[in-house]
Motif scaffolding. Sequence first.
Motif, short mmCIF file in Angstrom:
data_model
loop_
_atom_site.label_atom_id
_atom_site.label_comp_id
_atom_site.label_asym_id
_atom_site.label_seq_id
_atom_site.Cartn_x
_atom_site.Cartn_y
_atom_site.Cartn_z
N TRP B 42 0.82 -1.21 0.02
CA TRP B 42 -0.16 -0.02 0.04
C TRP B 42 0.75 1.15 0.09
CZ3 TRP B 42 -4.37 -1.11 -1.61
CH2 TRP B 42 -5.26 -2.15 -1.35
N ARG B 43 2.00 1.02 0.57
CA ARG B 43 2.88 2.29 0.52
C ARG B 43 3.34 2.69 -0.84
NH1 ARG B 43 5.59 4.35 5.21
NH2 ARG B 43 4.61 2.73 6.62
N LEU B 44 3.67 1.56 -1.65
CA LEU B 44 4.06 1.63 -2.97
C LEU B 44 3.00 2.42 -3.87
CD1 LEU B 44 6.63 0.32 -3.86
CD2 LEU B 44 5.56 -1.24 -5.08
N GLU B 45 1.64 1.96 -3.37
CA GLU B 45 0.53 2.46 -4.19
C GLU B 45 0.48 4.02 -3.75
OE1 GLU B 45 -2.88 0.58 -4.98
OE2 GLU B 45 -2.07 -1.56 -4.94
N SER B 46 0.57 4.18 -2.67
CA SER B 46 0.55 5.61 -2.21
C SER B 46 1.53 6.41 -2.98
CB SER B 46 0.53 5.47 -0.47
OG SER B 46 1.07 6.80 -0.12
N ASP B 47 2.80 5.93 -3.02
CA ASP B 47 3.76 6.78 -3.56
C ASP B 47 3.46 6.91 -5.04
OD1 ASP B 47 4.82 7.19 -1.41
OD2 ASP B 47 6.62 5.63 -1.50
N GLU B 48 3.08 5.75 -5.50
CA GLU B 48 2.69 5.79 -7.14
C GLU B 48 1.47 6.86 -7.68
OE1 GLU B 48 1.37 2.02 -9.12
OE2 GLU B 48 3.43 1.51 -8.56
N ASN B 49 0.36 7.11 -6.51
CA ASN B 49 -0.52 7.87 -6.42
C ASN B 49 -0.13 9.47 -6.69
OD1 ASN B 49 -3.00 6.84 -6.42
ND2 ASN B 49 -3.22 6.98 -4.17
N ARG B 50 1.07 9.70 -5.71
CA ARG B 50 1.18 11.00 -5.39
C ARG B 50 2.62 11.54 -6.29
NH1 ARG B 50 4.68 12.18 -0.65
NH2 ARG B 50 5.62 10.14 -0.34
N LEU B 51 3.69 10.70 -6.88
CA LEU B 51 4.87 10.97 -6.98
C LEU B 51 4.66 10.90 -8.57
CD1 LEU B 51 7.10 9.69 -4.52
CD2 LEU B 51 6.08 11.80 -4.70
N ARG B 52 5.14 11.88 -9.37
CA ARG B 52 5.31 11.85 -10.70
C ARG B 52 6.71 11.96 -10.96
NH1 ARG B 52 1.30 13.70 -13.45
NH2 ARG B 52 -0.53 12.71 -12.52
#
Lengths: 412, 611
Positions: B42-52
């Motif tokens: 989930w941490r990965l998904e959270s980063d994928e969400n917000r980091l470009r």
Amino acid sequence: MAQSRKGVVEWPRSLFVILLSLSVVGVGMIYSAGELSLPSPFTEGLWRRQAVFLLAGVVAFLTLSRLPSRLVQTLTYFMYIAGVAILAVTLVVGSGRGTAAGVKSFLSLGGFSFQPAELAKVTTALALAWMLAKGPEIQHLRDLIKPTALVSVPLALVVLQPDLGTAMAFIGIYFAALLWARTPLPIMLFAMSPGFAMLLAWDVRVWGAFAIVLFLGLYLYRFKLMMKESVSLILINVGAGAVAQPIWNMLAPYQRNRLLVFLNPEQDPQGAGWQLIQSKIAMGSGGLVGKGFTEGTQKRLNFLPEMHTDFIFSVVGEEFGFVGTSLVLVAFAYLFFRMIRLAEESRDHFAGLFIFGILGAWLTHVCVNVGMTVGVLPITGIPLPFISYGGSFLLMSWVAAGLAVSLSQNQS
Amino acid sequence: MSTDDPRKQLLRARGAKLIVTVLLGAMTAILFRVQVLGTSQWRLESDENRLRSFTVPSPRGIIRDRDGRAIADNIPGYSLSVDSRPSEEMVASLTRLREHFTMSDARFETLVERARAGPIRPLLVSLDAPFDVVAKIEERKAAFPLILIESRPKRRYPWGEVASHVLGYVGEINEDEMNSPDFAGVPRGTMVGRSGVEAVYDSILRGEVGTRYLEVDAAGRIVGSFRGTRTIPEQPGEELDLTLDLDLMAWIHHIFPEGMSGAVVALEVATGDVLALYSAPTFDPNIFLGTVDQEEWNRISQDPTSPLLNRAIMGKYPPGSTWKLASAAIALEVGVITPTERMPVPCTGAFRYGNRIARCWKEEGHGSLDLAGAIQHSCNVYFYQMGLRIGLSRLLEHGNRVGFGDRCGIDLPQEATGTFPDGPGYWDRQFGYTASEGEVLNLVIGQGPNSQTPLKIAQFMAAIAGDGSAPAPTLFRGAERNDGWRLDVSRESLQHILEGIRRVTGPEGTAFLSSLEHFDLLGKTGTAQSGGDRADHAWFAAMAGLPGEPPEIVVVVLVEFGEGGSVTAGPLAAKTADYYLRAQHGIPQDTIQTLGEYLRAGRSTRWAYTR
């Protein structure tokens, strides 16, 4: 330790402390929910409003908890009728809020608006408790007719708003009060059966198995049942199963989703799945100890939907991790255990029944809300007691707690 | 109605506690699974969400000349791109962008096609957006939510046209390059070398792009930069020090006759360093930065004078009489002549070989000459006899050893290979007849199947100006020295060749007007038939140094259609050498340099006759 020498129930200070703690956590989380990377004028400063309502709630609690219980008893049915009346009025002149603008759940009175359903929850719990306390002990299915009717009226009015989440709280009130009313377990199960009939209607074989269990139950309990009761219950179950199955089977999966969204219009139809995922990401990425107060990225960057209200628990999960969420759940468990003890200590059965009704409502809120934020239950717009943003709910919860304490002090 | 059955009520209380415990316990268990056991996912998904992620372009290495002058550096520039979104949104954004940023229809179509093709993120519109456009878009940021403006270093060639052929230019990496292993890991939008030094040393100059993460909110709005541990800093390209003398090249650019084509190569004798490598006409490499307009590209690439052609290394011309120096060196190497002997047949303007009459350029003849005299007068008859002594196969063998059929190996792309027969069999293959010994008569005077680049002639001149060795000329000072080849001729023998070309610029020589006041200029003219009706190409292969001292610089000039070598090419070579040597020896520069210019300027020319 619970009872003083005079037999008077001790004023439950610990109950007050736990309620205040949960409410303060709530104000803190609402503050955090307003802290966005790109500030929004709609969400900023909501915590101040919540704090004002908390103050009003505490004042109401302290006032009501010292109110003579006789006054409450006298006004019970009047308040119930008033609650139902206001709900009915709301259906006509009510308005929605924010993303749920199409829902008639708010009533505006001179620039001040509130949710009559929150009031109705308390008045219904009071009336139900009164009815169960004063009426005959429930021994037969037919004894459920009156209490069921009492709860059904406000419940139906809330469903018509439509606000399924709050409607579920009425079911919680109903069964919790029945539990404390020492309703025989089979009777309670029979009462729940139409709900199962509807839920299990998705597969003929499953429903068939359910029907067999139902018949078996009726057969085993036949000595306590009248033929009319049995036949009625069977007809109600068949009816519930019959309407559910064809409707449900006709629907494509996306339509089923839409149905869920229809049942709960507070959600953006296209965003139902998205919200669930974002909430789960917020929860999961919080890990053990979380990202820190106001530091939740899912929240800060607006990925989390409805972060002040329905998904406030996801903010807790993201910013304080499992430590935070489990502490909140422990606090709720403590609250519920304390309420059960208060009910036990109460001399007045009416008090215990009311306390259980309120407990049933709050437990439903907590389970459905938490289940929704971790994705194990469908999204229904139901707030977390004391923590979610919402003036009416917070105030009425404190009022309910005050009334519970007041009634528990009655020595009759 | 209080609890009439405490036992029963206690049971209910216990039941209620059990229900609370089971429900909240189940919730806690589920939370534990999601938050503790599943957190990494989930941490990965959270980063994928917000980091470009954005690639941060690395500034290309600065290229400097031998005196440390920057000849290719970087200035701040801006790139415009469209953030990746559903294609129609991107197209709409591009369409709106056209109101402020001029794009040709073709360019626009290409971008729309790319936007529709799929998620290339972000889509690059321009690598070199003008500042006023950037300012306009920044002002209207709300109207252009998808337009990303990034600052990126932009290549600049401060010397413009002067060194364009050597430096080359850069362009945005293309599809073919992206698929080639040479550019593994180089992201789209990177500027890569397209020709010249920029291309050869691209891997050194390029550096490595960095990766930066920007935080975006749910609506895709950029919130700020993310300074996490995952940010990879960009590695600037390394600096490249060249052997070139940009002052000298600027001087050559200044004196090269306007409107004429040709090349000038200058080498330092002591080191073999390339001091100047100039080709005319030239172009401004700065126009290739950013996105090159197709029209502009067509204009340059289809120009009949071929400005993109680096004539110094890609142009091949028959060497003409300049090659007589090579013949002489080979003859000395083989040992068929001694420098002081005279050929048995004196020049009478023609030479009979079998039933063939081979002519000298001077009808009345040169009489009997020694090696230096033959070189001074460029006497064909002397060289015919010398060539016959060497013999065809030996001439070819030694010519190839010196590399006339090869490249010099300079560190530039596309160097042309010299045309020179690899052996007597060449004639069979190329012309369908067996070579007779008589072919040597053509070859020995620089005619026949022999074409060389100006750089090759310069390399040969450097060998005879020094100790006979000729390392591969290089531009990069850090490049490994290639030993090249070595003439097996004594310094004494080489002095006779130098004596011959010294006389060319002496009072009796054909290039006397190119002689210099302060320095000794030694040079050989050459005339290369251009093949058409137009005038011949003019060569002048020269070396120069302080009077009485060994030559320090070799200069080879070729002027296309320049007629005789002494008229256009000679003065160019002389002025180039003079400029360099004046700078080296602290003599003030002067635009009046050659004897011819002194005469025209009415200055005293006594120095020309007293040396």
